[in-house]
Design a protein around this motif. Structure first.
Motif, short mmCIF file in Angstrom:
data_model
loop_
_atom_site.label_atom_id
_atom_site.label_comp_id
_atom_site.label_asym_id
_atom_site.label_seq_id
_atom_site.Cartn_x
_atom_site.Cartn_y
_atom_site.Cartn_z
N PHE A 25 0.83 -1.20 0.00
CA PHE A 25 0.00 0.00 0.00
C PHE A 25 0.87 1.26 0.00
N SER A 26 2.17 1.09 -0.21
CA SER A 26 3.07 2.25 -0.17
C SER A 26 3.21 2.92 -1.53
N ALA A 27 2.84 2.22 -2.60
CA ALA A 27 2.87 2.79 -3.95
C ALA A 27 1.44 2.99 -4.44
N ASN A 28 1.24 3.98 -5.29
CA ASN A 28 -0.11 4.40 -5.69
C ASN A 28 -0.53 3.88 -7.06
N THR A 29 -0.12 2.68 -7.41
CA THR A 29 -0.47 2.14 -8.72
C THR A 29 -1.71 1.27 -8.62
N ASN A 30 -2.48 1.25 -9.69
CA ASN A 30 -3.69 0.43 -9.76
C ASN A 30 -3.31 -1.04 -9.65
N PRO A 31 -3.97 -1.82 -8.78
CA PRO A 31 -3.68 -3.25 -8.73
C PRO A 31 -4.24 -4.02 -9.92
N HIS A 73 0.27 18.37 -30.33
CA HIS A 73 0.69 18.96 -29.05
C HIS A 73 1.16 17.91 -28.04
N VAL A 74 1.09 16.63 -28.42
CA VAL A 74 1.50 15.53 -27.55
C VAL A 74 2.96 15.20 -27.78
N VAL A 75 3.72 15.11 -26.68
CA VAL A 75 5.14 14.76 -26.74
C VAL A 75 5.33 13.47 -25.94
N PRO A 76 5.50 12.32 -26.60
CA PRO A 76 5.65 11.06 -25.87
C PRO A 76 6.93 11.05 -25.03
N THR A 77 6.84 10.46 -23.85
CA THR A 77 7.97 10.38 -22.93
C THR A 77 7.98 9.02 -22.24
N PRO A 78 9.14 8.58 -21.78
CA PRO A 78 9.20 7.32 -21.02
C PRO A 78 8.77 7.53 -19.57
N GLY A 79 7.47 7.74 -19.38
CA GLY A 79 6.91 7.98 -18.06
C GLY A 79 6.64 9.44 -17.81
N GLY A 80 5.79 9.71 -16.82
CA GLY A 80 5.45 11.09 -16.48
C GLY A 80 6.62 11.87 -15.93
N LEU A 81 7.52 11.20 -15.21
CA LEU A 81 8.67 11.91 -14.63
C LEU A 81 9.58 12.45 -15.73
N ALA A 82 9.69 11.73 -16.84
CA ALA A 82 10.50 12.23 -17.95
C ALA A 82 9.89 13.49 -18.54
N ALA A 83 8.56 13.55 -18.59
CA ALA A 83 7.89 14.77 -19.05
C ALA A 83 8.17 15.92 -18.09
N THR A 84 8.11 15.64 -16.80
CA THR A 84 8.41 16.65 -15.78
C THR A 84 9.85 17.14 -15.90
N ARG A 195 1.61 13.66 -18.05
CA ARG A 195 0.73 12.52 -17.77
C ARG A 195 1.56 11.24 -17.76
N ALA A 196 1.09 10.27 -16.96
CA ALA A 196 1.76 8.97 -16.87
C ALA A 196 0.74 7.86 -17.04
N LEU A 197 1.16 6.74 -17.60
CA LEU A 197 0.32 5.54 -17.65
C LEU A 197 0.59 4.64 -16.44
N THR A 198 1.58 5.01 -15.66
CA THR A 198 2.01 4.22 -14.51
C THR A 198 0.88 3.94 -13.54
N LYS A 199 0.17 4.97 -13.14
CA LYS A 199 -0.74 4.89 -12.00
C LYS A 199 -2.07 4.24 -12.37
N LEU A 200 -2.78 4.85 -13.30
CA LEU A 200 -4.13 4.42 -13.62
C LEU A 200 -4.17 3.03 -14.21
N PHE A 201 -3.18 2.69 -15.05
CA PHE A 201 -3.22 1.42 -15.76
C PHE A 201 -2.35 0.35 -15.12
N LEU A 203 0.90 -0.08 -14.60
CA LEU A 203 2.05 -0.56 -15.38
C LEU A 203 3.28 0.32 -15.15
N PRO A 204 3.78 0.39 -13.92
CA PRO A 204 4.92 1.28 -13.66
C PRO A 204 6.19 0.89 -14.40
#
Length: 354
Positions: A25-31, A73-84, A195-201, A203-204
């Motif tokens: 429960f320490s990480a916020n990813t969808n099970p 206007h979309v710039v693909p990145t390897p995760g949301g942190l890379a966009a940040t 945006r990241a696909l890590t959390k909602l989907f 798939l970190p």
């Protein structure tokens, strides 16, 4: 990026446990993950034998449809942190200041410091009332991590307008926005959305995400993006996930129900902040945080020690998972999820434990 500065900066702590004996429960990813996603990932093996398309048009189209913006206007990145990271690198020069929320995601401050900038922290609850003048960058995380605060769209747009007037770039981290019904700020002038696909989907490890920006900011992000920066399997998996509307709806419904159930139960003995996110910030009061974390671990559950967030000294953060798993969390923290009473072992009465 300065070599000495990078060498001197440590890593920011994050949630996530790799202990197979613990329910995390320490990480916020969808099970949960969307049905069919493993098939899509495996099928992408053949495409991985060649370079990904440049630009990755199919992924950009899916992302644009998902957040409601134009594909260019979309710039693909390897995760949301890379966009940040890219957004901060383009906005902050040595000696600049950046307006950052606290408590919030620690990587914002780290990235600013890597660029030779200086964070100027503002209480996360008041970030939209802060004055952006004189800052190279302002950051908003919505919903905010770890507080769960979801900001009103009109207030966000008003803050974005003030940032434009001050010539301050605005980065809006929407890593958890997909868990809500709130509309994205993607496509707003002067704003970079991450945006990241890590959390909602759930798939970190895929490392797929994207940034959205228009005008000069968008041109800079596109120019800074490295060719083939997202793998072919990640692009294929991301495109598939972004089109799974029913999965998103079901996830939102489950998280909403379970989050309120957990908050109500934990509220019997802790101070629990309201949240729009798939996690809850829990103030354990005068209990020893180390002991709370240790006792949860002894009962097979990993929770996040939230003292690593700036300004928090008596908190843990807990994710929202499936109902039966959430029952285990509540028991590990000494409450009964059915009515907020004590657990079978009578731990409610023993504050030394939890």
């Amino acid at each position: 990026m300065n070599r000495d500065r990078a060498a001197a900066l440590g890593r920011e702590p994050h949630g996530s446990s790799d202990d197979p004996d613990l329910l995390d429960f320490s990480a916020n990813t969808n099970p949960e993950v969307p049905d069919g996603v493993e098939r899509v990932y495996r099928a992408a093996f053949e495409t991985a034998r060649t370079y990904p398309p440049e630009p990755p048009a199919a992924f950009r189209a899916a992302a644009a449809d998902y957040v409601g913006c134009e594909p260019e206007h979309v710039v693909p990145t390897p995760g949301g942190l890379a966009a940040t990271r890219t957004a901060i690198a383009l906005a902050v020069d040595p000696g600049d200041t950046a307006l950052l929320p606290a408590p919030s995601f620690g990587e914002y401050g780290r990235e600013v410091r890597l660029r030779g900038g200086e964070p100027s922290f503002v209480d996360a609850e008041d970030i939209l009332d802060a004055d952006p003048r004189g800052h190279a960058l302002a950051v908003v995380c919505t919903p905010n991590n770890p507080t769960g605060t979801g900001y009103d769209r009109e207030a966000l747009l008003a803050f974005a307008e003030r940032c434009r007037a001050a010539d301050t770039a605005l980065l809006v981290d929407e890593a958890f926005l997909g868990f809500t019904e709130r509309e994205s700020l993607a496509g707003t002038d002067g704003v970079v959305v991450a945006r990241a696909l890590t959390k909602l989907f759930g798939l970190p490890g895929i490392r797929a995400g994207f940034a959205v920006a228009t005008g000069d900011l968008g041109a800079a992000l596109r120019g800074a993006r490295r060719a083939w920066n997202v793998s072919a399997p990640a692009l294929a998996t991301g495109e598939y996930c972004l089109r799974q509307r029913e999965f998103v709806r079901e996830t939102r419904d489950r998280v909403r129900r379970e989050r309120e159930r957990i908050r109500s139960a934990l509220g019997e003995r802790y101070d629990v902040a309201p949240s729009d996110a798939p996690f809850l910030l829990v103030d354990v009061g005068d209990r020893d945080v180390d002991r709370v974390v240790e006792r949860a671990r002894d009962r097979g559950v990993a929770v996040r020690d939230a003292r690593t967030f700036r300004g928090l000294d008596s908190h843990v953060r807990v994710a929202v998972r499936r109902p039966a798993e959430n029952d285990r969390l509540l028991a590990a923290l000494g409450v009964d999820g059915k009515g907020g009473g004590e657990t079978e072992d009578g731990s409610r009465g023993d504050d030394a434990d939890v």
